[in-house]
Design a protein around this motif. Structure first.
Motif, PDB file in Angstrom:
ATOM      1  N   VAL A  10     110.938 -51.158 -58.110  1.00  0.00           N
ATOM      2  CA  VAL A  10     110.338 -52.222 -58.924  1.00  0.00           C
ATOM      3  C   VAL A  10     108.822 -52.073 -58.962  1.00  0.00           C
ATOM      4  CG1 VAL A  10     109.910 -54.705 -59.078  1.00  0.00           C
ATOM      5  CG2 VAL A  10     112.216 -53.863 -58.600  1.00  0.00           C
ATOM      6  N   LEU A  11     108.215 -51.782 -57.805  1.00  0.00           N
ATOM      7  CA  LEU A  11     106.753 -51.625 -57.752  1.00  0.00           C
ATOM      8  C   LEU A  11     106.296 -50.409 -58.562  1.00  0.00           C
ATOM      9  CD1 LEU A  11     106.026 -52.492 -53.998  1.00  0.00           C
ATOM     10  CD2 LEU A  11     105.581 -53.903 -56.025  1.00  0.00           C
ATOM     11  N   ILE A  12     107.036 -49.307 -58.464  1.00  0.00           N
ATOM     12  CA  ILE A  12     106.676 -48.116 -59.245  1.00  0.00           C
ATOM     13  C   ILE A  12     106.842 -48.399 -60.737  1.00  0.00           C
ATOM     14  CG2 ILE A  12     107.217 -45.695 -59.726  1.00  0.00           C
ATOM     15  CD1 ILE A  12     108.186 -45.423 -56.855  1.00  0.00           C
ATOM     16  N   ALA A  13     107.903 -49.144 -61.091  1.00  0.00           N
ATOM     17  CA  ALA A  13     108.126 -49.488 -62.497  1.00  0.00           C
ATOM     18  C   ALA A  13     106.980 -50.328 -63.041  1.00  0.00           C
ATOM     19  CB  ALA A  13     109.449 -50.237 -62.653  1.00  0.00           C
ATOM     20  N   LEU A  14     106.497 -51.286 -62.259  1.00  0.00           N
ATOM     21  CA  LEU A  14     105.388 -52.123 -62.702  1.00  0.00           C
ATOM     22  C   LEU A  14     104.093 -51.317 -62.779  1.00  0.00           C
ATOM     23  CD1 LEU A  14     106.165 -55.430 -60.783  1.00  0.00           C
ATOM     24  CD2 LEU A  14     106.590 -54.899 -63.204  1.00  0.00           C
ATOM     25  N   LEU A  15     103.936 -50.326 -61.897  1.00  0.00           N
ATOM     26  CA  LEU A  15     102.782 -49.428 -61.993  1.00  0.00           C
ATOM     27  C   LEU A  15     102.851 -48.617 -63.282  1.00  0.00           C
ATOM     28  CD1 LEU A  15     100.251 -48.049 -60.851  1.00  0.00           C
ATOM     29  CD2 LEU A  15     101.772 -46.480 -59.597  1.00  0.00           C
ATOM     30  N   PHE A  16     104.050 -48.116 -63.615  1.00  0.00           N
ATOM     31  CA  PHE A  16     104.220 -47.424 -64.895  1.00  0.00           C
ATOM     32  C   PHE A  16     103.873 -48.345 -66.056  1.00  0.00           C
ATOM     33  CE2 PHE A  16     106.970 -46.965 -68.612  1.00  0.00           C
ATOM     34  CZ  PHE A  16     106.544 -45.735 -69.077  1.00  0.00           C
ATOM     35  N   ASP A  17     104.322 -49.590 -65.978  1.00  0.00           N
ATOM     36  CA  ASP A  17     104.047 -50.565 -67.033  1.00  0.00           C
ATOM     37  C   ASP A  17     102.544 -50.781 -67.187  1.00  0.00           C
ATOM     38  OD1 ASP A  17     105.148 -52.164 -69.001  1.00  0.00           O
ATOM     39  OD2 ASP A  17     105.278 -53.938 -67.740  1.00  0.00           O
ATOM     40  N   PHE A  18     101.835 -50.829 -66.051  1.00  0.00           N
ATOM     41  CA  PHE A  18     100.381 -50.981 -66.078  1.00  0.00           C
ATOM     42  C   PHE A  18      99.729 -49.783 -66.764  1.00  0.00           C
ATOM     43  CE2 PHE A  18      96.147 -50.400 -64.292  1.00  0.00           C
ATOM     44  CZ  PHE A  18      95.591 -51.663 -64.442  1.00  0.00           C
ATOM     45  N   VAL A 214     118.871 -58.835 -68.129  1.00  0.00           N
ATOM     46  CA  VAL A 214     117.447 -58.815 -67.786  1.00  0.00           C
ATOM     47  C   VAL A 214     117.040 -60.219 -67.348  1.00  0.00           C
ATOM     48  CG1 VAL A 214     115.117 -58.271 -68.576  1.00  0.00           C
ATOM     49  CG2 VAL A 214     117.079 -57.027 -69.530  1.00  0.00           C
ATOM     50  N   PRO A 215     116.906 -60.459 -66.047  1.00  0.00           N
ATOM     51  CA  PRO A 215     116.505 -61.787 -65.567  1.00  0.00           C
ATOM     52  C   PRO A 215     115.098 -62.160 -66.054  1.00  0.00           C
ATOM     53  CG  PRO A 215     117.372 -60.436 -63.774  1.00  0.00           C
ATOM     54  CD  PRO A 215     117.182 -59.526 -64.944  1.00  0.00           C
ATOM     55  N   PHE A 216     114.816 -63.457 -66.065  1.00  0.00           N
ATOM     56  CA  PHE A 216     113.514 -63.903 -66.563  1.00  0.00           C
ATOM     57  C   PHE A 216     112.368 -63.369 -65.712  1.00  0.00           C
ATOM     58  CE2 PHE A 216     109.961 -66.930 -66.658  1.00  0.00           C
ATOM     59  CZ  PHE A 216     109.640 -66.849 -68.005  1.00  0.00           C
ATOM     60  N   TRP A 217     112.554 -63.277 -64.373  1.00  0.00           N
ATOM     61  CA  TRP A 217     111.465 -62.797 -63.527  1.00  0.00           C
ATOM     62  C   TRP A 217     111.122 -61.346 -63.855  1.00  0.00           C
ATOM     63  CZ3 TRP A 217     111.658 -58.593 -60.333  1.00  0.00           C
ATOM     64  CH2 TRP A 217     112.916 -58.133 -59.921  1.00  0.00           C
ATOM     65  N   VAL A 218     112.121 -60.574 -64.302  1.00  0.00           N
ATOM     66  CA  VAL A 218     111.864 -59.189 -64.710  1.00  0.00           C
ATOM     67  C   VAL A 218     111.036 -59.174 -65.991  1.00  0.00           C
ATOM     68  CG1 VAL A 218     112.937 -57.038 -65.486  1.00  0.00           C
ATOM     69  CG2 VAL A 218     113.941 -58.315 -63.583  1.00  0.00           C
ATOM     70  N   LYS A 219     111.416 -60.024 -66.960  1.00  0.00           N
ATOM     71  CA  LYS A 219     110.646 -60.129 -68.198  1.00  0.00           C
ATOM     72  C   LYS A 219     109.191 -60.504 -67.913  1.00  0.00           C
ATOM     73  CE  LYS A 219     114.375 -61.604 -71.347  1.00  0.00           C
ATOM     74  NZ  LYS A 219     114.787 -62.665 -72.291  1.00  0.00           N
ATOM     75  N   LEU A 220     109.013 -61.515 -67.074  1.00  0.00           N
ATOM     76  CA  LEU A 220     107.669 -62.024 -66.815  1.00  0.00           C
ATOM     77  C   LEU A 220     106.811 -61.002 -66.074  1.00  0.00           C
ATOM     78  CD1 LEU A 220     105.775 -64.433 -67.079  1.00  0.00           C
ATOM     79  CD2 LEU A 220     106.641 -65.272 -64.879  1.00  0.00           C
ATOM     80  N   SER A 221     107.367 -60.359 -65.054  1.00  0.00           N
ATOM     81  CA  SER A 221     106.587 -59.390 -64.281  1.00  0.00           C
ATOM     82  C   SER A 221     106.202 -58.187 -65.131  1.00  0.00           C
ATOM     83  CB  SER A 221     107.373 -58.943 -63.043  1.00  0.00           C
ATOM     84  OG  SER A 221     108.610 -58.352 -63.406  1.00  0.00           O
ATOM     85  N   ALA A 222     107.125 -57.704 -65.971  1.00  0.00           N
ATOM     86  CA  ALA A 222     106.808 -56.584 -66.856  1.00  0.00           C
ATOM     87  C   ALA A 222     105.761 -56.988 -67.885  1.00  0.00           C
ATOM     88  CB  ALA A 222     108.077 -56.092 -67.552  1.00  0.00           C
ATOM     89  N   ALA A 223     105.869 -58.205 -68.395  1.00  0.00           N
ATOM     90  CA  ALA A 223     104.905 -58.692 -69.377  1.00  0.00           C
ATOM     91  C   ALA A 223     103.509 -58.791 -68.778  1.00  0.00           C
ATOM     92  CB  ALA A 223     105.346 -60.050 -69.912  1.00  0.00           C
TER      93      ALA A 223
END
Length: 332
Positions: A10-18, A214-223
């Motif tokens: 999850v952390l690596i995915a959010l880094l990719f998103d960044f 796709v849970p809401f927390w996943v949507k929000l964190s990726a956004a």
């Protein structure tokens, strides 16, 4: 171990998103900055806000394609290793192309990473989905952007053919912030959903047979991650798209943003296709510039961009496969 692996992915995915955000911030704001319709920081703020809205307000159709169609979920913990390798391959290629100022596709970096890690791990790759949802849109969407951009600017120039240039430029300079918001909304709808898809796929690890959601927390964190990345800026690529391909003025900037945003939104909501915002916008810029003659487009820069397009999936895939080989003995 499973929970730790999930947190890491999850952390690596959010880094990719960044990295996706700062790599692709040029997509939404290059034309507005180039024509001085918006200051750089205001443009980045607009892009970040509407990226966040686009990521959270629309149906996650693109996320389902990425998370449910590219590779098979397979074994529980092994899936997390595959996803970590795929994301690290995508991040590496994003950073390489960012360093050289090439507007390559974060979308295709991620898809290439998934394919490369999937092949290296003998995970089933769904080639029919890749052909239908990736390859065909990868070819068609830039062509639509090129032709659509040329048509839109022709309509604008014809409609204002009797007007003086100065008031026309002033009018479209006022309209450009709206167009920048529109394309930022489309960018959030497309690109943040790709990270959502990977995280949602990681959540399936250890839960075979569970429905993809796709849970809401996943949507929000990726956004939030893509919005923060967008606001941090990607100045090297902004210069390439905004200044080096064509000479941009407010009518042309407006035409680029409106055309590209329309293509991206249609692909996301009607075709569930994870198309590249970079490909669409770059080709739309070229289409808008081409109506002034072939010499109006700096084709040397365009060739470099096309080369990055072609290399992205195999390059990201190769890096991801090497990462998988390196980390699998440790975590597999």
């Amino acid at each position: 171990m499973h929970v730790t692996g999930l947190v890491v992915v999850v952390l690596i995915a959010l880094l990719f998103d960044f990295t996706n955000g700062f790599h692709d911030s040029a997509n939404a704001i290059a034309s507005s900055i180039s024509t001085r319709a918006l200051s750089p920081r205001v443009a980045l703020a607009v892009a970040a806000i509407f990226n966040l809205l686009g990521a959270t307000l629309f149906s996650p159709k693109v996320a389902k394609t990425i998370g449910g169609g590219i590779i098979d979920p397979g074994k529980s913990y092994h899936l997390l290793v595959v996803l970590a390798a795929a994301l690290l391959g995508a991040i590496t290629w994003n950073l390489i192309t960012w360093y050289f100022g090439l507007p390559s596709s974060s979308t295709h970096s991620l898809i290439g990473g998934l394919i490369g890690a999937g092949l290296a791990s003998s995970t089933k790759v769904h080639w029919h989905v890749i052909v239908q949802k990736v390859v065909i849109p990868m070819v068609v969407s830039p062509l639509v952007g090129f032709v659509g951009g040329a048509l839109v600017i022709l309509v604008i120039l014809w409609a204002f053919r009797k007007a003086k240039p100065k008031p026309v430029n002033q009018t479209f300079r006022r309209l450009q912030p709206i167009a920048a918001a529109f394309i930022s909304l489309a960018h959030g709808m497309q690109d943040a959903q790709k990270t959502m898809g990977v995280i949602a796929l990681a959540l399936l690890a250890g839960h075979p047979g569970k429905a993809f959601e796709v849970p809401f927390w996943v949507k929000l964190s990726a956004a939030v991650a893509i919005a923060l990345g967008t606001y941090s800026g990607g100045w090297r690529i902004i210069r390439t798209l905004g200044r080096r391909i064509i000479k941009m003025d407010p009518p042309r900037g407006f035409a680029v943003d409106v055309t590209a945003a329309t293509v991206l939104m249609f692909a996301a909501q009607n075709a569930s296709a994870p198309v590249s915002t970079t490909h669409v916008i770059s080709s739309t810029v070229m289409g808008v510039g081409s109506i002034d003659g072939l010499s109006a487009v700096r084709w040397g820069v365009a060739r470099s961009i096309v080369a990055a397009w072609i290399l992205t999936i195999p390059a990201a895939g190769l890096v991801a496969s090497l990462v998988y080989v390196a980390i699998n003995p440790i975590f597999g």
